[in-house]
Design a protein around this motif. Structure first.
Motif, PDB file in Angstrom:
ATOM      1  N   SER A 140       0.855  -1.183   0.000  1.00 47.33           N
ATOM      2  CA  SER A 140       0.000   0.000   0.000  1.00 47.33           C
ATOM      3  C   SER A 140       0.890   1.232   0.000  1.00 47.33           C
ATOM      4  O   SER A 140       2.059   1.164   0.402  1.00 47.33           O
ATOM      5  CB  SER A 140      -0.907   0.005   1.244  1.00 47.33           C
ATOM      6  OG  SER A 140      -0.123   0.176   2.421  1.00 47.33           O
ATOM      7  N   PRO A 141       0.377   2.380  -0.431  1.00 44.62           N
ATOM      8  CA  PRO A 141       1.224   3.581  -0.456  1.00 44.62           C
ATOM      9  C   PRO A 141       1.825   3.922   0.901  1.00 44.62           C
ATOM     10  O   PRO A 141       3.003   4.279   0.987  1.00 44.62           O
ATOM     11  CB  PRO A 141       0.251   4.671  -0.942  1.00 44.62           C
ATOM     12  CG  PRO A 141      -0.737   3.936  -1.793  1.00 44.62           C
ATOM     13  CD  PRO A 141      -0.929   2.614  -1.096  1.00 44.62           C
ATOM     14  N   VAL A 164      -3.460   1.421  -5.438  1.00 45.50           N
ATOM     15  CA  VAL A 164      -3.754   2.855  -5.475  1.00 45.50           C
ATOM     16  C   VAL A 164      -5.267   3.085  -5.488  1.00 45.50           C
ATOM     17  O   VAL A 164      -5.802   3.898  -4.749  1.00 45.50           O
ATOM     18  CB  VAL A 164      -3.094   3.517  -6.705  1.00 45.50           C
ATOM     19  CG1 VAL A 164      -3.535   4.978  -6.832  1.00 45.50           C
ATOM     20  CG2 VAL A 164      -1.571   3.424  -6.609  1.00 45.50           C
ATOM     21  N   GLN A 179      -6.359   8.300   1.742  1.00 45.49           N
ATOM     22  CA  GLN A 179      -5.006   8.524   1.256  1.00 45.49           C
ATOM     23  C   GLN A 179      -5.013   9.808   0.434  1.00 45.49           C
ATOM     24  O   GLN A 179      -6.044  10.235  -0.082  1.00 45.49           O
ATOM     25  CB  GLN A 179      -4.521   7.356   0.397  1.00 45.49           C
ATOM     26  CG  GLN A 179      -5.300   7.172  -0.897  1.00 45.49           C
ATOM     27  CD  GLN A 179      -4.888   5.929  -1.677  1.00 45.49           C
ATOM     28  OE1 GLN A 179      -4.380   4.973  -1.132  1.00 45.49           O
ATOM     29  NE2 GLN A 179      -5.124   5.942  -2.979  1.00 45.49           N
ATOM     30  N   ARG A 181      -3.214  11.936  -2.828  1.00 43.41           N
ATOM     31  CA  ARG A 181      -2.484  11.661  -4.051  1.00 43.41           C
ATOM     32  C   ARG A 181      -0.996  11.944  -3.875  1.00 43.41           C
ATOM     33  O   ARG A 181      -0.154  11.207  -4.417  1.00 43.41           O
ATOM     34  CB  ARG A 181      -3.049  12.493  -5.209  1.00 43.41           C
ATOM     35  CG  ARG A 181      -2.248  12.275  -6.483  1.00 43.41           C
ATOM     36  CD  ARG A 181      -2.840  12.916  -7.697  1.00 43.41           C
ATOM     37  NE  ARG A 181      -1.969  12.733  -8.850  1.00 43.41           N
ATOM     38  CZ  ARG A 181      -2.263  13.129 -10.074  1.00 43.41           C
ATOM     39  NH1 ARG A 181      -3.432  13.713 -10.319  1.00 43.41           N
ATOM     40  NH2 ARG A 181      -1.405  12.932 -11.056  1.00 43.41           N
ATOM     41  N   VAL A 184       0.609   8.963  -2.533  1.00 38.49           N
ATOM     42  CA  VAL A 184       0.670   7.905  -3.537  1.00 38.49           C
ATOM     43  C   VAL A 184       1.829   8.152  -4.495  1.00 38.49           C
ATOM     44  O   VAL A 184       2.612   7.243  -4.815  1.00 38.49           O
ATOM     45  CB  VAL A 184      -0.660   7.822  -4.310  1.00 38.49           C
ATOM     46  CG1 VAL A 184      -0.534   6.859  -5.489  1.00 38.49           C
ATOM     47  CG2 VAL A 184      -1.786   7.382  -3.383  1.00 38.49           C
TER      48      VAL A 184
END
Length: 440
Positions: A140-141, A164, A179, A181, A184
């Motif tokens: 995961s990010p 994502v 989350q 961006r 990410v």
């Protein structure tokens, strides 16, 4: 064949599904199950059932967080399980793993030191050569940190899959996946710095509020990283998940939206140098080949370690108990970490001749390349048309089969309806077992 109701009947990533499994009585010894099985091209899967947050669409076997040293105790149990499984495989013939994967949950929920130990379990206990075979890891990010990625790269990871789902912050929140961006993009930059050969980015279409414009935005944001692979997943809202408790979208309208966005995403990737491998998977045409040439999911065995993993022999699929509800999952994990004896299979389903044929056809047909009917005949002594005349006739009538080739494969429209094609091949017995399963 069941009556066609929706293009999104079910995502079939394995057959039979775990909801068709039942407790095995008596519990068979693993050494007996694997005696006589070919073991020179096995797949090894290590399951980590922990995440930092549970997304609203997720029905995977995972829990949020791991208090009080739970990950250490979990790895201790996996070490005991791996020792027992490797002993059960024996040494009478060659035991070799052709492909390996760490999944979950989120394997990168583990610390860098714990990831080292996970790799040690695969190598030292099971005998897998992680630097010599493909190794795929999900991340995961938030957990794709530099120290974790460094461990994975050094230990031989050939593919890193990043969940994502959307590059639009509002859509991520709508999917109950908090989350940003910016985070990410930072994670993607760190992954590229490791030079792991294959980056996969997962995206989801059908999120509440998503439009063709916002979907295009996510597609282009992903393409900017030139990922070797892209997976485009339709959103599913399943029972006992976060979104499952609040969804009110009309089914027909949502089906139409998801099909429309699927076709948009498919056409966009095909126009930007990607080939379609399955309904969900797209690979860049110039991507390096890191897959296993000698492993075939239709025929070769699987060894799963961890309480959410499943294992396959030619006659039995087996695992531990299955649940979606968080309290039930915690109970299963607690049972796993206190288990001392892993020498017997607990829960599973027998695979007879009919189920073997169905599994082979299903797993072949859901790949864009389809299958050579001659290979099927060599294995089973019959043809798919002889074994499944009604199902194949129904697919052909709907235009789901590619009639212009000697291979048995789905047409473009058939691939779009893969989640209806797969369930249509379930046996009546498996369908009945799944229907009788009490969700927990």
């Amino acid at each position: 064949m069941s009556e066609y109701r929706t293009p999104y009947e079910s995502y079939v990533y394995a057959y039979p599904h775990k909801t068709a499994y039942r407790p095995l009585r008596p519990r068979p010894a693993l050494s007996e199950l694997w005696a006589g099985e070919p073991k020179d091209a096995l797949s090894l899967y290590l399951h980590i059932p922990f995440c930092e947050v549970r997304c609203g669409f997720c029905n995977l076997f995972t829990r949020i967080g791991a208090p009080d040293g739970l990950t250490t105790r979990y790895l201790d149990a996996m070490d005991r399980q791996a020792t027992a499984v490797r002993e059960a495989l024996g040494d009478e013939g060659p035991v070799r793993f052709a492909t390996t994967a760490f999944g979950g949950g989120t394997p990168t929920f583990l610390t860098a030191a714990e990831l080292e130990r996970l790799c040690d379990i695969a190598e030292q206990r099971m005998g897998a050569d992680l630097r010599a075979v493909p190794l795929s890891v999900e991340a995961s990010p938030a957990t794709a940190t530099a120290d974790r990625l460094a461990v994975l790269a050094e230990r031989g990871t050939t593919r890193l899959s990043l969940g994502v789902q959307s590059f639009v912050d509002g859509e991520a929140r709508a999917a109950v996946r908090p989350q940003r961006r910016a985070d990410v993009e930072a994670a993607l930059a760190r992954i590229r710095e490791t030079r792991i050969p294959v980056l996969n980015i997962d995206l989801i279409y059908g999120i509440d509020g998503q439009t063709e414009h916002s979907w295009q935005h996510s597609l282009d944001a992903a393409l900017a990283w030139k990922p070797e692979e892209l997976y485009l997943y339709p959103l599913y809202v399943r029972p006992l998940t976060g979104l499952g408790r609040q969804s009110a979208t009309p089914a027909a309208e949502w089906d139409e939206q998801r099909l429309r966005l699927y076709r948009q995403g498919r056409d966009h990737l095909l126009a930007h140098g990607y080939e379609q491998v399955s309904m969900r998977m797209f690979r860049r045409t110039d991507a390096p080949a890191v897959g296993a040439d000698d492993y075939a999911c239709q025929t070769d065995g699987m060894i799963g370690l961890g309480c959410g993993a499943r294992s396959y022999t030619s006659s039995l699929h087996y695992s531990f108990d299955y649940a979606v509800d968080m309290r039930e999952i915690r109970t299963i994990i607690d049972t796993y970490i206190t288990t001392e004896d892993f020498a017997r299979a607990e829960v599973g389903r027998q695979i007879d001749g009919d189920e073997g044929r169905r599994r082979h056809l299903l797993q072949s047909l859901l790949q864009a390349e389809g299958m050579d009917p001659g290979d099927y005949r060599d294995r089973f002594g019959s043809t798919p048309a002889e074994d499944f005349p009604a199902e194949l006739a129904s697919f052909a009538e709907r235009g789901w089969l590619d009639e212009g080739t000697h291979r048995l494969r789905l047409s473009a429209e058939g691939l779009a309806h893969s989640d209806a094609v797969g369930p249509a091949l379930f046996s009546p017995r498996v369908r009945a077992a799944m229907a009788a399963y009490e969700l927990k």
